[in-house]
Write a protein that holds these residues in place. Structure first.
Motif, PDB file in Angstrom:
ATOM      1  N   LEU A 161      -5.708  -0.346  -4.421  1.00  0.00           N
ATOM      2  CA  LEU A 161      -5.888   0.197  -3.065  1.00  0.00           C
ATOM      3  C   LEU A 161      -7.266  -0.165  -2.514  1.00  0.00           C
ATOM      4  O   LEU A 161      -7.421  -0.479  -1.330  1.00  0.00           O
ATOM      5  CB  LEU A 161      -5.701   1.717  -3.078  1.00  0.00           C
ATOM      6  CG  LEU A 161      -4.252   2.209  -3.188  1.00  0.00           C
ATOM      7  CD1 LEU A 161      -4.193   3.687  -3.514  1.00  0.00           C
ATOM      8  CD2 LEU A 161      -3.483   1.927  -1.906  1.00  0.00           C
ATOM      9  N   ALA A 162      -8.275  -0.123  -3.388  1.00  0.00           N
ATOM     10  CA  ALA A 162      -9.626  -0.488  -2.962  1.00  0.00           C
ATOM     11  C   ALA A 162      -9.689  -1.962  -2.576  1.00  0.00           C
ATOM     12  O   ALA A 162     -10.363  -2.355  -1.625  1.00  0.00           O
ATOM     13  CB  ALA A 162     -10.627  -0.188  -4.078  1.00  0.00           C
ATOM     14  N   TYR A 170      -6.988  -8.129  -1.908  1.00  0.00           N
ATOM     15  CA  TYR A 170      -5.826  -7.789  -2.732  1.00  0.00           C
ATOM     16  C   TYR A 170      -5.031  -9.029  -3.121  1.00  0.00           C
ATOM     17  O   TYR A 170      -4.902  -9.963  -2.335  1.00  0.00           O
ATOM     18  CB  TYR A 170      -4.914  -6.814  -1.976  1.00  0.00           C
ATOM     19  CG  TYR A 170      -3.672  -6.463  -2.743  1.00  0.00           C
ATOM     20  CD1 TYR A 170      -3.738  -5.606  -3.831  1.00  0.00           C
ATOM     21  CD2 TYR A 170      -2.445  -7.015  -2.407  1.00  0.00           C
ATOM     22  CE1 TYR A 170      -2.608  -5.301  -4.570  1.00  0.00           C
ATOM     23  CE2 TYR A 170      -1.308  -6.718  -3.134  1.00  0.00           C
ATOM     24  CZ  TYR A 170      -1.393  -5.858  -4.213  1.00  0.00           C
ATOM     25  OH  TYR A 170      -0.278  -5.570  -4.937  1.00  0.00           O
ATOM     26  N   LYS A 194      -8.330  -2.503   0.868  1.00  0.00           N
ATOM     27  CA  LYS A 194      -9.345  -2.126   1.859  1.00  0.00           C
ATOM     28  C   LYS A 194     -10.368  -3.235   2.053  1.00  0.00           C
ATOM     29  O   LYS A 194     -10.820  -3.508   3.159  1.00  0.00           O
ATOM     30  CB  LYS A 194     -10.059  -0.850   1.411  1.00  0.00           C
ATOM     31  CG  LYS A 194      -9.415   0.396   1.980  1.00  0.00           C
ATOM     32  CD  LYS A 194     -10.351   1.594   1.851  1.00  0.00           C
ATOM     33  CE  LYS A 194      -9.577   2.887   2.056  1.00  0.00           C
ATOM     34  NZ  LYS A 194     -10.113   3.992   1.249  1.00  0.00           N
ATOM     35  N   LYS A 195     -10.744  -3.857   0.955  1.00  0.00           N
ATOM     36  CA  LYS A 195     -11.761  -4.914   1.021  1.00  0.00           C
ATOM     37  C   LYS A 195     -11.182  -6.242   1.470  1.00  0.00           C
ATOM     38  O   LYS A 195     -11.912  -7.199   1.692  1.00  0.00           O
ATOM     39  CB  LYS A 195     -12.384  -5.116  -0.370  1.00  0.00           C
ATOM     40  CG  LYS A 195     -13.434  -4.093  -0.712  1.00  0.00           C
ATOM     41  CD  LYS A 195     -14.175  -4.547  -1.978  1.00  0.00           C
ATOM     42  CE  LYS A 195     -14.664  -3.373  -2.790  1.00  0.00           C
ATOM     43  NZ  LYS A 195     -14.847  -3.715  -4.213  1.00  0.00           N
ATOM     44  N   SER A 222       0.824  -1.208   0.000  1.00  0.00           N
ATOM     45  CA  SER A 222       0.000   0.000   0.000  1.00  0.00           C
ATOM     46  C   SER A 222       0.859   1.259   0.000  1.00  0.00           C
ATOM     47  O   SER A 222       0.494   2.262  -0.601  1.00  0.00           O
ATOM     48  CB  SER A 222      -1.034   0.031   1.127  1.00  0.00           C
ATOM     49  OG  SER A 222      -0.630  -0.642   2.243  1.00  0.00           O
ATOM     50  N   ASN A 246       0.457   3.989  -2.858  1.00  0.00           N
ATOM     51  CA  ASN A 246       0.192   5.391  -2.550  1.00  0.00           C
ATOM     52  C   ASN A 246       1.243   6.301  -3.171  1.00  0.00           C
ATOM     53  O   ASN A 246       0.925   7.394  -3.638  1.00  0.00           O
ATOM     54  CB  ASN A 246       0.123   5.604  -1.037  1.00  0.00           C
ATOM     55  CG  ASN A 246      -1.232   5.205  -0.481  1.00  0.00           C
ATOM     56  OD1 ASN A 246      -2.266   5.604  -1.025  1.00  0.00           O
ATOM     57  ND2 ASN A 246      -1.248   4.421   0.561  1.00  0.00           N
TER      58      ASN A 246
END
Ligand SMILES: [Zn+2]
Length: 116
Positions: free
Chosen positions: A80-81, A88, A84-85, A10, A14
Motif C-alpha cells: 500500500l505504501a 508499486y 502511494k509512492k 489497492s 485494503n
C-alpha cells in the motif's frame, strides 16, 4: 502501470489488511511498544496443571500463527505504501516490473517470479 489495475489492487490490499487485522485481533493485540507489531494475548490460567499445559501449547501456536499473519500484514502495508509512492509492482531485488498476473494472484508480492 494502469490506473484501473492499481485501483483494483489497492482495494484487494485494503480488504486483505482488514482481514488480517481481524484475524490477528482475535488472539493478539496491537503492540503499544512498536508500531505495526502485535502481541499474542496471554491465555487466562484458570484450570489445573493439565489445562495449563494445554494453554501454554495453544499460546505457542498462537504466537507462530501471529508471526505469520503479522508478516503478511507487513507485506500488505508495504504494498500500500508503494502504491502511494507510485512504485508499486517493482521487484525489491532486481528493480524490474513484477508480472501483472503475479500481482493479481498475490497483490503484496515484493519480488518478481525470478527473484522470489
Ligand atoms: Zn526481481
Amino acid at each position: 502501470m494502469d490506473k484501473k489495475f492499481i485501483e483494483a489492487v489497492s482495494e484487494k490490499l485494503n480488504q486483505a489488511k482488514a482481514d488480517l487485522e481481524k484475524q490477528l485481533g482475535s488472539f493478539a493485540q496491537k503492540s503499544l511498544k512498536k508500531e505495526g507489531d502485535w502481541d499474542a494475548k496471554m491465555p487466562l490460567y484458570n484450570g489445573g496443571i493439565e489445562e495449563e499445559a494445554d494453554e501454554v501449547e495453544e499460546f505457542a501456536v498462537r504466537l507462530s500463527l501471529g508471526n505469520t499473519l503479522e508478516e503478511e500484514l507487513r507485506k500488505v502495508n508495504l504494498a500500500l505504501a508503494k502504491i502511494k509512492k507510485g512504485v508499486y509492482g517493482i521487484c525489491d531485488k532486481c528493480g524490474k516490473p513484477i508480472a501483472v498476473g503475479r500481482l493479481e494472484a498475490y497483490p503484496q508480492a515484493d519480488f518478481c517470479s525470478k527473484c522470489q
